[in-house]
Scaffold this active site. Structure first.
Site, PDB file in Angstrom:
ATOM      1  N   ASN A  45      90.955  97.477  17.225  1.00 50.84           N
ATOM      2  CA  ASN A  45      91.774  98.260  18.158  1.00 50.84           C
ATOM      3  C   ASN A  45      93.092  98.585  17.450  1.00 50.84           C
ATOM      4  O   ASN A  45      93.937  97.716  17.287  1.00 50.84           O
ATOM      5  CB  ASN A  45      92.014  97.423  19.433  1.00 50.84           C
ATOM      6  N   TRP A  46      93.217  99.830  17.041  1.00 48.49           N
ATOM      7  CA  TRP A  46      94.421 100.222  16.272  1.00 48.49           C
ATOM      8  C   TRP A  46      95.639 100.405  17.167  1.00 48.49           C
ATOM      9  O   TRP A  46      96.729 100.627  16.679  1.00 48.49           O
ATOM     10  CB  TRP A  46      94.149 101.516  15.482  1.00 48.49           C
ATOM     11  N   LYS A  47      95.438 100.351  18.464  1.00 52.72           N
ATOM     12  CA  LYS A  47      96.535 100.546  19.430  1.00 52.72           C
ATOM     13  C   LYS A  47      97.339 101.791  19.063  1.00 52.72           C
ATOM     14  O   LYS A  47      96.760 102.769  18.598  1.00 52.72           O
ATOM     15  CB  LYS A  47      97.381  99.269  19.517  1.00 52.72           C
ATOM     16  N   HIS A  88      92.067  97.044  28.980  1.00 52.62           N
ATOM     17  CA  HIS A  88      92.791  96.186  28.035  1.00 52.62           C
ATOM     18  C   HIS A  88      94.018  95.619  28.749  1.00 52.62           C
ATOM     19  O   HIS A  88      94.610  96.280  29.604  1.00 52.62           O
ATOM     20  CB  HIS A  88      93.213  97.006  26.809  1.00 52.62           C
ATOM     21  N   GLU A 127      89.868  88.496  26.299  1.00 48.16           N
ATOM     22  CA  GLU A 127      91.113  88.420  25.522  1.00 48.16           C
ATOM     23  C   GLU A 127      92.173  87.703  26.353  1.00 48.16           C
ATOM     24  O   GLU A 127      92.777  88.317  27.257  1.00 48.16           O
ATOM     25  CB  GLU A 127      91.639  89.829  25.190  1.00 48.16           C
ATOM     26  N   SER A 131      94.523  87.511  18.365  1.00 46.34           N
ATOM     27  CA  SER A 131      95.013  87.024  17.073  1.00 46.34           C
ATOM     28  C   SER A 131      93.887  86.600  16.124  1.00 46.34           C
ATOM     29  O   SER A 131      93.996  85.579  15.431  1.00 46.34           O
ATOM     30  CB  SER A 131      96.013  85.881  17.264  1.00 46.34           C
ATOM     31  N   GLY A 183      93.147  93.272  16.886  1.00 48.70           N
ATOM     32  CA  GLY A 183      94.290  94.181  16.874  1.00 48.70           C
ATOM     33  C   GLY A 183      94.927  94.201  15.491  1.00 48.70           C
ATOM     34  O   GLY A 183      94.454  94.902  14.584  1.00 48.70           O
ATOM     35  N   GLY A 184      95.981  93.409  15.309  1.00 48.93           N
ATOM     36  CA  GLY A 184      96.783  93.427  14.083  1.00 48.93           C
ATOM     37  C   GLY A 184      95.976  93.415  12.786  1.00 48.93           C
ATOM     38  O   GLY A 184      96.212  94.241  11.891  1.00 48.93           O
TER      39      GLY A 184
HETATM   40  P1  13P Z   1      95.715  90.969  18.079  1.00 47.94           P
HETATM   41  O1  13P Z   1      94.484  90.782  17.238  1.00 47.94           O
HETATM   42  O2  13P Z   1      96.832  91.654  17.344  1.00 47.94           O
HETATM   43  O3  13P Z   1      96.124  89.712  18.737  1.00 47.94           O
HETATM   44  O4  13P Z   1      95.317  91.986  19.269  1.00 47.94           O
HETATM   45  C1  13P Z   1      94.260  91.662  20.076  1.00 47.94           C
HETATM   46  C2  13P Z   1      93.978  92.816  20.945  1.00 47.94           C
HETATM   47  O5  13P Z   1      94.714  93.079  21.880  1.00 47.94           O
HETATM   48  C3  13P Z   1      92.823  93.659  20.606  1.00 47.94           C
HETATM   49  O6  13P Z   1      92.486  94.504  21.641  1.00 47.94           O
END
Ligand code: 13P
Length: 256
Positions: free
Chosen positions: A8-10, A93, A165, A214, A235-236
């Site tokens: 998820n590149w947000k 989300h 999540e 994470s 995410g990150g």
């Molecule tokens: P992180 O991996 O940065 O914690 O993000 C998780 C997330 O929200 C994926 O949708």
């Protein structure tokens, strides 16, 4: 069942950067029969990336969409408009629920609209820190899960993916805030049991459940071996090619 590795590149990367990054990922990724690699870029990058992607290696997801098909909804993009561009859509989300106040009702409409438009919904559920502290985790998860999935037909439920999540474990830099595999195991078991009760055991057992919060190459193996976990929502670490491709390799190893 397949394993899913979802990035998820947000709200990161320009359209140009997204394209360069996707190119890098395509070069480093193989077509795996038992692993589905999915990336969710910003909405603005989805269409150009859909022309660039090799769907045998990587699939595209949207990060959200509007459940109405067309109409006077300034600024919105519908599942109908995403049809043929994205194969998946992240729905509900925690950032959508908490920052943009999306309700279970809206999320339920989105799940229905995704299914109507041949887009696979990845329904996210997760408790906040406060809800966890007050012992509300299981109630919150049940409400979000059934709130998002009620009304889905027996046929369509087989096309849904669920992602757990915990909000308190998202984007944490402290190891002490990471969810432990044992804790995740009990929660996944609860989610599975709730799915089994509502949709029948045969269906419930086959709904993929992903974990997110994470996830890094250092913990991906431990999360992927939690019983009942069928993949990761990242995410990150999905923004860093070395880390994302390492996680895909870990998923491959765990699978074999
Ligand atoms: P992180 O991996 O940065 O914690 O993000 C998780 C997330 O929200 C994926 O949708």
């Amino acid at each position: 069942m397949k394993s899913y590795v979802v990035g998820n590149w947000k709200m990161n990367f320009s359209v140009g950067e997204s394209s360069v990054y996707l190119h890098k990922l395509l070069q480093r990724t193989h077509a795996y029969r038992d692993i589905e690699v999915i990336v969710a870029p910003s909405l603005i990058a989805l269409q150009p990336l859909s022309l660039q992607i090799d769907r045998k290696k990587i699939r595209l997801a949207a990060q959200t969409a509007n459940p109405h098909d067309f109409g006077a909804f300034t600024g919105e993009v519908s599942f109908t408009q995403l049809r043929g561009i994205a194969d998946y859509c992240i729905i509900g989300h925690s950032e959508r629920r908490h920052l943009f106040h999306e309700s279970d009702k809206q999320i339920r409409s989105s799940v229905a609209s995704a299914l109507r438009n041949q887009i696979t919904p990845i329904l996210c559920i997760g408790e906040t820190d406060t809800e966890r502290t007050f012992g509300e985790t299981y109630d919150v998860l049940r409400d979000q899960l059934l709130g998002g999935l009620s009304g889905v037909s027996a046929e369509d439920i087989t096309k849904v993916i669920v992602a757990y999540e915990p909000v308190w474990a998202i984007s944490t830099t402290s190891d002490a805030r990471l969810a432990s595999p044992d804790e995740i195991a009990s929660i996944i078991q609860f989610i599975r049991q709730t799915l089994n009760e509502h949709f029948g055991q045969e269906v419930g057992e086959n709904i993929p459940i992903l974990y997110g919060g994470s996830v890094k190459p250092t913990n991906a193996g431990a999360y992927l071996t939690v019983p009942g976990v069928n993949g990761l929502l990242i995410g990150g670490a999905s923004l860093i090619a070395d880390q994302f491709t390492e996680i895909i390799e870990i998923a491959k190893k765990v699978k074999s």
